[in-house]
Design a protein around this motif. Structure first.
Motif, mmCIF file in Angstrom:
data_model
loop_
_atom_site.group_PDB
_atom_site.id
_atom_site.type_symbol
_atom_site.label_atom_id
_atom_site.label_comp_id
_atom_site.label_asym_id
_atom_site.label_seq_id
_atom_site.Cartn_x
_atom_site.Cartn_y
_atom_site.Cartn_z
ATOM 1 N N ASP A 160 0.844 -1.215 0.000
ATOM 2 C CA ASP A 160 0.000 0.000 0.000
ATOM 3 C C ASP A 160 0.863 1.242 0.000
ATOM 4 O OD1 ASP A 160 -2.198 -1.625 0.020
ATOM 5 O OD2 ASP A 160 -2.488 -1.515 2.206
ATOM 6 N N ARG A 188 3.890 1.563 -1.215
ATOM 7 C CA ARG A 188 4.478 1.741 -2.550
ATOM 8 C C ARG A 188 3.449 2.315 -3.534
ATOM 9 N NH1 ARG A 188 6.592 -3.596 -1.531
ATOM 10 N NH2 ARG A 188 8.819 -3.502 -0.933
ATOM 11 N N SER A 189 2.187 1.857 -3.419
ATOM 12 C CA SER A 189 1.122 2.369 -4.316
ATOM 13 C C SER A 189 0.882 3.839 -4.073
ATOM 14 C CB SER A 189 -0.169 1.571 -4.074
ATOM 15 O OG SER A 189 0.004 0.219 -4.380
ATOM 16 N N THR A 190 0.857 4.246 -2.805
ATOM 17 C CA THR A 190 0.629 5.668 -2.473
ATOM 18 C C THR A 190 1.775 6.507 -2.999
ATOM 19 O OG1 THR A 190 -0.557 4.992 -0.486
ATOM 20 C CG2 THR A 190 0.238 7.259 -0.570
ATOM 21 N N ALA A 195 3.651 5.835 -5.529
ATOM 22 C CA ALA A 195 3.552 5.885 -6.998
ATOM 23 C C ALA A 195 2.512 6.903 -7.456
ATOM 24 C CB ALA A 195 3.211 4.499 -7.538
ATOM 25 N N ASN A 196 1.368 6.949 -6.754
ATOM 26 C CA ASN A 196 0.318 7.940 -7.085
ATOM 27 C C ASN A 196 0.823 9.353 -6.889
ATOM 28 O OD1 ASN A 196 -1.525 5.938 -7.782
ATOM 29 N ND2 ASN A 196 -2.286 5.746 -5.676
ATOM 30 N N LEU A 197 1.564 9.543 -5.752
ATOM 31 C CA LEU A 197 2.103 10.883 -5.502
ATOM 32 C C LEU A 197 3.104 11.261 -6.586
ATOM 33 C CD1 LEU A 197 2.622 10.783 -1.611
ATOM 34 C CD2 LEU A 197 0.926 12.132 -2.877
ATOM 35 N N GLU A 198 3.903 10.333 -7.000
ATOM 36 C CA GLU A 198 4.866 10.626 -8.072
ATOM 37 C C GLU A 198 4.141 10.969 -9.383
ATOM 38 O OE1 GLU A 198 7.321 7.213 -8.292
ATOM 39 O OE2 GLU A 198 8.596 7.789 -6.571
ATOM 40 N N SER A 199 3.025 10.251 -9.684
ATOM 41 C CA SER A 199 2.257 10.548 -10.917
ATOM 42 C C SER A 199 1.642 11.927 -10.853
ATOM 43 C CB SER A 199 1.163 9.489 -11.110
ATOM 44 O OG SER A 199 0.365 9.791 -12.236
ATOM 45 N N LEU A 200 1.079 12.281 -9.682
ATOM 46 C CA LEU A 200 0.480 13.611 -9.522
ATOM 47 C C LEU A 200 1.529 14.694 -9.664
ATOM 48 C CD1 LEU A 200 -1.964 15.380 -8.829
ATOM 49 C CD2 LEU A 200 -1.451 14.958 -6.382
ATOM 50 N N THR A 201 2.711 14.452 -9.060
ATOM 51 C CA THR A 201 3.785 15.451 -9.170
ATOM 52 C C THR A 201 4.218 15.607 -10.617
ATOM 53 O OG1 THR A 201 4.520 14.837 -6.947
ATOM 54 C CG2 THR A 201 6.059 16.042 -8.323
ATOM 55 N N GLN A 247 2.345 15.164 -13.283
ATOM 56 C CA GLN A 247 1.306 15.910 -14.000
ATOM 57 C C GLN A 247 1.370 17.402 -13.682
ATOM 58 O OE1 GLN A 247 -2.480 14.140 -13.176
ATOM 59 N NE2 GLN A 247 -1.970 12.182 -14.208
#
Length: 300
Positions: free
Chosen positions: A238, A240-242, A244-250, A252
């Motif tokens: 979980d 690692r998933s969080t 990864a999401n934060l990295e994707s948002l950053t 964007q």
């Protein structure tokens, strides 16, 4: 008259009987049995110290007679004649010897040493050979006194050495030093007792700390057990998933091509927003100054 004679006769008989009883009693106390037949022999000695009348005469340790009389021989000065009463059943061989022996208490008796029966037997009343045994005490004295006399000079030398040692002034000084050492040891023991008394509270604190450490160790053990029991792999997935999401948002936000990136990177949008905010600010100011222009309230 007859009555008086009878009384005197009875008294005389009583006295005679009493004398006979006294005679036999005295001899009995001396060990002489008048009713037992005995043979008499004589022996001559130079010294009969410790030997007494009625002393036993023994053969191989068994009493076979006693000494009847001891008389000084005035016809032969320096000699003493001893009369021996020996059991009549004993035939005394020639060559037998009457030996004076003494015990440890100094009491003497006569021990017979029989000769060879092949040489014939002594006639009753014969004088037999005699000898003196120095006895245990005399032998002990003869053997011990030379050793004691040899020890005396050594004892004298030892006493002289001891006197010299006692007169040495170093002895009192050593004793004084020992007293000082003893006093210092007593002081050290007293200080040690005080130190131990002072360390007693520290020891109690150490015990308390040890108890706390044991408690903390127990708590850590429980935490470790809880962590081991938890699903660590799920939590890490979980996390690692969080991330990864934060990295994707950053990414964007940083990309000017995305919708969010355009909002953050387009300066015109920023200028339009500022202009709109300024117009709204002017409108709010004008509404405050001229409310009737915008709010029309009619009262019926």
């Amino acid at each position: 008259m007859k009555s008086i004679f009878r009384k005197e006769l009875l008294i005389g008989v009583f006295i005679v009987v009493a004398l006979v009883i006294l005679f036999f009693g005295i001899n009995f106390l001396k060990g002489i049995n008048l009713f037992k037949a005995a043979n008499y022999f004589y022996a001559t000695y130079d010294n009969v110290e410790g030997l007494a009348q009625s002393a036993p005469v023994t053969l191989n340790g068994y009493k076979i007679g006693l000494i009847r009389e001891i008389n000084y021989n005035y016809n032969n000065p320096g000699h003493i004649t001893v009369e021996l009463s020996i059991d009549k059943k004993l035939h005394l061989p020639k060559g037998s010897t009457a030996v004076v022996v003494s015990d440890i208490l100094g009491t003497s008796s006569i021990a017979l040493s029989l000769g060879n029966a092949a040489d014939g037997y002594h006639a009753i009343g014969d004088t037999i050979a005699s000898a003196n045994n120095p006895g245990m005490m005399a032998a002990l004295s003869d053997n011990l006194m030379p050793a004691v006399n040899a020890i005396f000079p050594k004892i004298d030398t030892l006493l002289t050495s001891l006197n010299a040692i006692a007169a040495d002034p170093a002895i009192p000084a050593s004793v004084k030093r020992l007293d000082n050492i003893t006093s210092e040891l007593e002081g050290s023991l007293h200080a040690l007792r005080n130190t131990l008394a002072a360390l007693s509270p520290i020891t109690q604190d150490l015990k308390s700390i040890t108890t706390n450490v044991d408690t903390i160790t127990g708590n850590l053990s429980q935490v470790s057990t809880t962590i081991n029991d938890a699903n660590i792999d799920s939590l890490l997935f979980d996390l690692r998933s969080t991330v990864a999401n934060l990295e994707s948002l950053t990414a964007q936000l940083n990309s000017p091509d995305s919708s969010i990136g355009k909002l953050t990177h387009d300066p015109a949008l920023y200028d339009n927003i500022n202009s709109t905010v300024a117009s709204l600010d002017s409108l709010f100011v004008d509404i405050k100054q001229n409310p009737k222009r915008y709010i029309n309230i009619k009262v019926f």
